[in-house]
Design an enzyme around this catalytic site. Structure first.
Site, mmCIF file in Angstrom:
data_model
loop_
_atom_site.group_PDB
_atom_site.id
_atom_site.type_symbol
_atom_site.label_atom_id
_atom_site.label_comp_id
_atom_site.label_asym_id
_atom_site.label_seq_id
_atom_site.Cartn_x
_atom_site.Cartn_y
_atom_site.Cartn_z
ATOM 1 C CE1 TYR A 1 73.845 9.571 28.611
ATOM 2 C CE2 TYR A 1 74.349 7.394 28.649
ATOM 3 C CZ TYR A 1 73.702 8.297 28.059
ATOM 4 O OH TYR A 1 72.943 7.998 27.177
ATOM 5 C CE LYS B 1 74.029 -1.556 33.537
ATOM 6 N NZ LYS B 1 73.501 -2.446 32.682
ATOM 7 C CB SER C 1 75.628 -2.838 27.088
ATOM 8 O OG SER C 1 76.011 -2.938 28.726
ATOM 9 C CB CYS D 1 73.376 -7.176 23.042
ATOM 10 S SG CYS D 1 74.906 -7.004 22.558
ATOM 11 C CG ASP E 1 70.144 -3.263 32.393
ATOM 12 O OD1 ASP E 1 70.609 -3.788 31.432
ATOM 13 O OD2 ASP E 1 71.048 -2.668 33.184
ATOM 14 N NE ARG F 1 71.697 3.474 27.049
ATOM 15 C CZ ARG F 1 71.774 2.087 27.157
ATOM 16 N NH1 ARG F 1 70.813 1.377 27.784
ATOM 17 N NH2 ARG F 1 72.743 1.656 26.797
#
Ligand code: GTP
Ligand code: SPV
Ligand code: MN
Length: 596
Positions: free
Chosen positions: A205, A214, A256, A258, A281, A372
């Site tokens: 995921y 990330k 995340s 927000c 992001d 998502r």
């Protein structure tokens, strides 16, 4: 072909023992999607409604980033710092070797060369991900620039980050696969910041498996940035055109789920404003020749939260996913389209994210709260025509924010760079469904980087302080909070498009047109400075949205102090100095002696 990559691929293949090795060059999107349909991982959506789009349903135990299974493996524990899970590199390597041994048996290992940033920009960095998941291949082709050209750059001497991913479910000969293989009990998302390597096991995921995001762009990215004198941040990036015609580049860090993707595709409510999307992001930022900061978006796609995205909140986001979209864990309508909470009225019948029948009477949400949509950045109707600029965009302002039901006003301007760093360092937010853990609980999430900083957070603050000190023309720093609630628990500020009004005030501060009102925590809009025309918000409500209460802020200062204490000697003295200043100003305000 570079022998270094080839040797590494062979070495990992010897460890993980895949049936096949497949080199990806970026042309395989359709092939991968069809393979995933055949496999049952993807369901093709109704092409009349949503051309070339797919729905994936994950294993219900693999739905978000797993922070407690995310590790920073630096030689010294203090280099990971108190906010990261640290493991000794040697110990972790032993563990990874045994987990990855034979983990790709019965599967294909894909080799994905990818670029974070426009190929050829001096801000761009390269990586190669090895994965046994076709879903990861398909998603990486949307989220990053996957191309043979990356191998050329590497051949010409560019550095690259090796990233190994396995879902952790080897197949015995003839064994039938499941639609979403994963090993939720054994998830490990491991970063080695010193050797700049990534290893991820057990999850398919999002940020756990799309390792350009990330893991590379933030965790490894932040350590590269520290070493090389730049910043790798969990920020959106936009260009705003004001009614005057003047343009402003703004980056904003929110934790995340927000509101980054929403602000990145803002549909302005005030006439004459225009917002162009550059990133939603991640933003990489470096000093420019003119003493400012310039920024790029290293990503190539959007991986946005579906729930809450609707015609009333963000039509632009909806328009970005009309076609060529991969949805994960949303609900499906009976005519083969998608649905989630917030998209509009619920149909009488749906298939929920678990594949079960769902009706409006059902007590569980139809879409997972962290479901998502994934689409190429180029499909955002708001995308800037030059979003792939190799030079980057010079920043005029940086915003920090989070979900705060209490205390934090709608907008606050920092006094200067160092105060802005203190603001960033003390951001707190109520937890969301983007990560495993209790939703709603308040936690400190400095710079929205708590799960993403690849080294000691206190050293990271120091890096920000030092870098700012070298800029002749740094961006102004603001804090925003769209989420303050009234005594009935209702969010008071309308948010979304109406956030334009906050941007409007920020610009009037950049232009020195609005004066603002000094408070102990920074400058807020003076009465009548924020344009609230037509919102139907009365003055008492606006006062509550803006209020800076001494007592609750003194309590907040205590919370900040105990958070800071956790960093021990690594805490920059400047942070302690800022905290003292805050307390003294709050005492003054409390005694009605506030100066300005
Ligand atoms: P990540 O992709 O996890 O990093 O999230 P993000 O920061 O990009 O957040 P996103 O824009 O996807 O928004 C997350 C949730 O917050 C969605 O459900 C949105 O509808 C909601 N949201 C976004 N902006 C606002 C706002 O201004 N006000 C309110 N009340 N909700 C918002
Ligand atoms: C976040 O959690 O901040 C995301 C989603 O953007 S993920 O890619 O899963 O990290
Ligand atoms: Mn994010």
């Amino acid at each position: 072909m570079t022998t270094a990559i080839q040797n590494w691929v062979e070495e990992i293949a010897a460890l993980t023992q895949p049936d096949k090795i497949r080199w990806i060059n970026g042309s395989e999107q359709d092939e991968m999607n069809q393979l995933l349909v055949t496999h049952g991982t993807f369901t093709q959506l109704n092409p009349e409604k949503r051309p070339n789009s797919f729905l994936a349903r994950t294993n219900p135990a693999d739905v978000a980033r797993v922070e407690e299974r995310t590790f920073i493996c630096s030689e010294r524990e203090q280099d990971a710092g108190p906010t990261n899970n640290w493991r000794a590199p040697a110990e972790m390597r032993t563990k990874l070797n045994s987990m990855f041994e034979g983990s790709m048996r019965g599967r294909t290992m894909y080799v994905i060369p990818f670029a974070m940033g426009p190929i050829g920009s001096d801000m761009t960095r390269y990586g190669v991900e090895l994965t046994d998941s076709a879903y990861v291949v398909s998603s990486m082709m949307i989220m990053t620039r996957v191309s043979d050209k990356v191998l050329d750059e590497i051949n010409n001497g560019a550095d690259w980050v090796p990233a190994v991913h396995s879902v952790g479910v080897p197949l015995a000969p003839g064994e039938k696969d499941v639609p979403w293989p994963c090993a939720p009990e054994d998830v490990h998302v491991v970063q080695f910041p010193e050797t700049k390597e990534i290893w991820s096991y057990g999850s398919g995921y999002g940020g756990n498996s799309l390792l350009g995001k990330k893991a590379m762009s933030l965790r490894i990215g932040s350590t590269m940035a520290r070493d090389e004198g730049w910043l790798a941040e969990h920020m959106l990036l936009i260009r705003i055109t004001a009614p005057t015609g003047k343009q402003y580049n703004v980056a904003a860090a929110f934790p995340s789920a927000c509101g980054k993707t929403n602000l990145a595709m803002l549909k302005p409510s005030l006439p004459g404003y225009k917002v162009e999307t550059i990133g939603d992001d991640i933003t990489w930022i470096a000093p420019s020749k003119s003493g400012k900061l310039k920024a790029i978006n290293p990503e190539f796609g959007l991986f946005g939260v579906a729930p809450g995205t609707g015609p009333d909140t963000n039509q632009h986001a909806l328009d970005s996913m009309k076609e060529n979209a991969v949805f994960t864990n949303v609900a499906m309508t009976d005519d083969g389209d998608v649905w989630w909470e917030g998209l509009g009225e619920a149909p009488d019948h749906l298939t929920d994210w678990l594949g079960q029948d769902w009706t409006p009477e059902s007590e569980t949400p139809a879409a997972h709260p962290n479901s998502r949509f994934c689409v190429p950045m180029s499909q955002a109707p708001t995308v800037s025509p030059d979003w792939e600029s190799k030079e980057g965009f010079e920043l005029d302002a940086i915003l920090f924010g989070g979900r705060r039901a209490t205390n934090v006003p709608l907008v606050t301007e920092s006094r200067d760079w160092n105060h802005g760093v203190f603001m960033g360092a003390t951001i707190a937010s109520e937890q969301t469904a983007a990560a495993e853990g209790p939703v709603g609980q308040l936690r400190r999430d400095p710079f929205a980087m708590l799960p993403f900083c690849g080294y000691n957070m206190a050293d990271y603050w120091n890096h920000w302080l030092e870098l700012g000190g070298k800029l002749s023309n740094p961006p102004k720093i603001f804090q925003v909070n769209w989420f303050r609630k009234d005594e009935n628990g209702k969010i008071m500020w309308p948010g979304f498009s109406e956030n334009t009004r906050v941007i409007d005030w920020i610009i009037s501060r950049l232009e020195n047109e609005a004066k603002g009102e000094a408070t102990p925590i920074g400058r807020i809009p003076a009465t009548n400075e924020l344009n609230i025309e037509g919102l139907g918000l009365d003055q008492p409500t606006m006062d509550k949205i803006m209020a800076v209460d001494s007592d609750s802020w003194l309590a907040e200062a205590d919370m900040i102090e105990s958070f800071f204490d956790g960093f021990g000697l690594a805490l920059p003295k400047e942070m302690t100095r800022q905290l003292h200043w805050l307390r003294s100003q709050l005492e003054l305000q409390k005694n009605n002696l506030v100066s300005s």
